[in-house]
Design an enzyme around this catalytic site. Structure first.
Site: not given
Ligand code: COA
Length: 151
Positions: A106, A118
């Site tokens: 979720e 995702y």
């Molecule tokens: N805006 C747009 N696309 C995004 C994004 C952003 N801020 N963050 C990730 N993506 C997408 C992109 O397609 C990205 O690929 P790219 O960088 O080559 O364009 C792809 O996802 C992979 O990103 P990645 O670097 O592997 O993810 P991350 O290490 O930045 O982690 C989260 C993503 C969601 C875990 C991080 O933003 C986070 O910790 N957020 C706060 C906690 C949270 O909300 N958790 C989810 C709860 S359901």
């Protein structure tokens, strides 16, 4: 480039995960919540480390044929470097190793970065839970990746 290492969560990682939870979520998991998962046979928690510094984590549970991602977070200064992707891949490997049919989660419908992550991993929106979250109240999207049947 990050010198990334993924391993199972150990007790010593919990204080840093608590800090990360507080940074990311309005209803963060506590030390006790995370400690309970160490003894939970259905739980698979992993940490992302760079040179032994905790930079992210993911919590997965496997129940019968189903795998659920309970939480995932990456420290802000390490985002957009593939850490989230590596953690989801670990969850998918776990789901596959345990023979589950799908992996699901979720997510707040306003959480664009997480939804983008995702989607990039092949998850699709399969439904919605109205007012699922508190602080602030918000709907949850249910996102699922169904695995191909193996004969
Ligand atoms: N805006 C747009 N696309 C995004 C994004 C952003 N801020 N963050 C990730 N993506 C997408 C992109 O397609 C990205 O690929 P790219 O960088 O080559 O364009 C792809 O996802 C992979 O990103 P990645 O670097 O592997 O993810 P991350 O290490 O930045 O982690 C989260 C993503 C969601 C875990 C991080 O933003 C986070 O910790 N957020 C706060 C906690 C949270 O909300 N958790 C989810 C709860 S359901």
């Amino acid at each position: 480039m990050i010198n990334l290492f993924i391993s199972r969560m150990e007790r010593e990682h919990i204080p840093e995960i608590v800090e990360l939870e507080k940074l990311c979520f309005s209803t963060p998991w506590t030390y006790e919540n995370l400690e309970e998962e160490l003894d939970n046979k259905t739980a698979y928690f992993f940490v992302a480390l760079e040179d032994e510094k905790l930079i992210g984590y993911i919590g997965v549970s496997v129940v019968a044929d189903s795998c659920f991602i309970n939480n995932i977070a990456v420290y802000p200064e390490y985002r957009r470097k593939g850490v989230g992707t590596a953690l989801i891949k670990m969850a998918m490997l776990t789901a596959d190793a345990m023979g589950t049919d799908f992996i699901s989660l979720e997510v707040r419908e306003s959480n664009y970065p997480a939804i983008a992550l995702y989607r990039s991993m092949g998850f699709e929106e399969m439904g919605m839970r109205r007012d699922f979250y508190r602080r602030p109240r918000e709907n949850a999207l249910i996102m699922t990746k169904i695995f191909a049947k193996k004969d």
